[in-house]
Write a protein that holds these residues in place. Structure first.
Motif, PDB file in Angstrom:
ATOM      1  N   ILE A  54      69.159  21.206  46.162  1.00 41.85           N
ATOM      2  CA  ILE A  54      68.305  22.552  45.648  1.00 41.85           C
ATOM      3  C   ILE A  54      68.889  23.014  44.446  1.00 41.85           C
ATOM      4  N   GLY A  55      70.476  23.186  44.666  1.00 41.05           N
ATOM      5  CA  GLY A  55      70.820  23.468  43.039  1.00 41.05           C
ATOM      6  C   GLY A  55      70.466  22.753  42.009  1.00 41.05           C
ATOM      7  N   SER A  56      70.497  21.377  42.145  1.00 45.16           N
ATOM      8  CA  SER A  56      70.364  20.483  41.085  1.00 45.16           C
ATOM      9  C   SER A  56      68.681  20.383  40.753  1.00 45.16           C
ATOM     10  N   LEU A  57      67.849  20.555  41.455  1.00 45.55           N
ATOM     11  CA  LEU A  57      66.529  21.031  41.569  1.00 45.55           C
ATOM     12  C   LEU A  57      66.123  22.273  40.758  1.00 45.55           C
ATOM     13  N   MET A  58      66.716  23.277  41.085  1.00 52.45           N
ATOM     14  CA  MET A  58      66.613  24.517  40.258  1.00 52.45           C
ATOM     15  C   MET A  58      66.840  24.377  38.967  1.00 52.45           C
ATOM     16  N   ASP A  59      68.116  23.808  38.464  1.00 53.23           N
ATOM     17  CA  ASP A  59      68.462  23.196  37.120  1.00 53.23           C
ATOM     18  C   ASP A  59      67.326  22.520  36.406  1.00 53.23           C
ATOM     19  N   ASP A  60      66.891  21.576  37.139  1.00 44.13           N
ATOM     20  CA  ASP A  60      65.872  20.577  36.449  1.00 44.13           C
ATOM     21  C   ASP A  60      64.349  21.432  36.167  1.00 44.13           C
ATOM     22  N   MET A  61      64.221  22.721  37.055  1.00 46.25           N
ATOM     23  CA  MET A  61      62.966  23.554  36.866  1.00 46.25           C
ATOM     24  C   MET A  61      63.327  24.420  35.585  1.00 46.25           C
ATOM     25  N   GLY A  62      64.442  24.489  35.126  1.00 47.16           N
ATOM     26  CA  GLY A  62      64.435  25.225  34.232  1.00 47.16           C
ATOM     27  C   GLY A  62      65.227  26.705  34.737  1.00 47.16           C
ATOM     28  N   GLN A  63      65.581  26.765  35.975  1.00 49.57           N
ATOM     29  CA  GLN A  63      66.413  28.002  36.318  1.00 49.57           C
ATOM     30  C   GLN A  63      67.997  27.787  36.557  1.00 49.57           C
ATOM     31  N   THR A  64      68.302  27.315  35.272  1.00 49.36           N
ATOM     32  CA  THR A  64      69.724  26.936  35.213  1.00 49.36           C
ATOM     33  C   THR A  64      70.775  28.062  35.521  1.00 49.36           C
ATOM     34  N   ASN A  65      70.496  29.332  34.997  1.00 51.60           N
ATOM     35  CA  ASN A  65      71.581  30.174  35.412  1.00 51.60           C
ATOM     36  C   ASN A  65      71.369  30.561  36.935  1.00 51.60           C
ATOM     37  N   GLU A  66      69.901  30.583  37.544  1.00 51.23           N
ATOM     38  CA  GLU A  66      70.208  30.840  38.852  1.00 51.23           C
ATOM     39  C   GLU A  66      71.014  29.548  39.529  1.00 51.23           C
ATOM     40  N   ALA A  67      70.872  28.387  39.313  1.00 54.23           N
ATOM     41  CA  ALA A  67      71.245  27.446  39.713  1.00 54.23           C
ATOM     42  C   ALA A  67      72.694  27.371  39.655  1.00 54.23           C
ATOM     43  N   VAL A  68      73.383  27.837  38.769  1.00 54.87           N
ATOM     44  CA  VAL A  68      74.759  28.221  38.679  1.00 54.87           C
ATOM     45  C   VAL A  68      75.198  29.076  39.829  1.00 54.87           C
ATOM     46  N   SER A  69      74.548  30.245  39.859  1.00 58.35           N
ATOM     47  CA  SER A  69      74.856  31.254  40.976  1.00 58.35           C
ATOM     48  C   SER A  69      74.974  30.691  42.356  1.00 58.35           C
ATOM     49  N   TYR A  70      73.769  29.879  42.476  1.00 62.54           N
ATOM     50  CA  TYR A  70      73.639  29.134  43.838  1.00 62.54           C
ATOM     51  C   TYR A  70      74.641  28.196  44.149  1.00 62.54           C
ATOM     52  N   LEU A  71      75.062  27.453  42.978  1.00 62.56           N
ATOM     53  CA  LEU A  71      76.120  26.486  43.418  1.00 62.56           C
ATOM     54  C   LEU A  71      77.747  26.792  43.505  1.00 62.56           C
ATOM     55  N   GLU A  72      77.964  27.879  42.644  1.00 60.86           N
ATOM     56  CA  GLU A  72      78.944  28.652  42.745  1.00 60.86           C
ATOM     57  C   GLU A  72      79.221  29.348  44.167  1.00 60.86           C
ATOM     58  N   THR A  73      78.250  29.883  44.628  1.00 58.41           N
ATOM     59  CA  THR A  73      78.150  30.481  46.187  1.00 58.41           C
ATOM     60  C   THR A  73      78.414  29.154  46.994  1.00 58.41           C
TER      61      THR A  73
END
Length: 173
Positions: A54-73
């Motif tokens: 999910i974190g990788s997909l968020m990044d691929d969908m252009g939601q990189t900042n959200e992916a960072v928060s998600y993966l850090e959590t």
């Protein structure tokens, strides 16, 4: 007995959703992959593979900042998961936060010295920071671990200025 059957069926459905999401991801169908991964996460919340995807997909969908928060959590829960570190580093590279990427990639490599994609990403981060020698060392390590032409082409594209060449982690991991 019924509860274990329901749990077993749930596990099978979760795995099927996850595998379908991976298949979509590999085909470049990011939105479909994300929907299936979220379905898998709903069926079995907190599955590390699904969370990483999910974190990788968020990044691929252009939601990189959200992916960072998600993966850090997620890393707070699973601090020794190499894929989470790698996926977070890919996000940092996309955000041009190369020093953060380097730090996370070094953790990834400490967890799994033989993860070729982490070495390649580290080479790219070092190149972007102007560290040519370190960049080529990382590239050579990745190539030693995975001697394929596509890695050579990927790195050549990167140093030629085609910055968005980070491949799906599941293709090379």
């Amino acid at each position: 007995e019924r509860n274990s059957l329901v749990g077993s069926e749930m596990c099978i459905r979760d795995r099927a959703c996850y595998e379908t999401a991976l298949s979509y991801f590999d085909q470049g169908k990011t939105n479909e992959a994300y929907a299936k991964a979220k379905e898998a996460d709903d069926l079995e919340p907190g599955s590390i593979n699904t969370v990483s995807l999910i974190g990788s997909l968020m990044d691929d969908m252009g939601q990189t900042n959200e992916a960072v928060s998600y993966l850090e959590t997620a890393l707070k829960k699973w601090p020794y998961n190499q894929n989470l570190h790698y996926n977070l580093a890919v996000c940092y590279i996309r955000l041009e936060a190369y020093e953060k990427a380097e730090d996370v990639l070094m953790k990834s490599i400490r967890i799994n010295l033989y993860h070729k994609s982490s070495h390649m990403a580290l080479a790219k981060a070092n190149f972007a920071m102007g560290r040519t020698a370190q960049s080529y060392l990382g590239f050579n390590m990745a190539l030693l671990l995975f001697p394929r032409v596509n890695y050579i082409v990927e790195f050549e594209n990167y140093i030629a200025g085609k910055k968005d060449t980070l491949s799906h982690p599941y293709k090379y991991a």
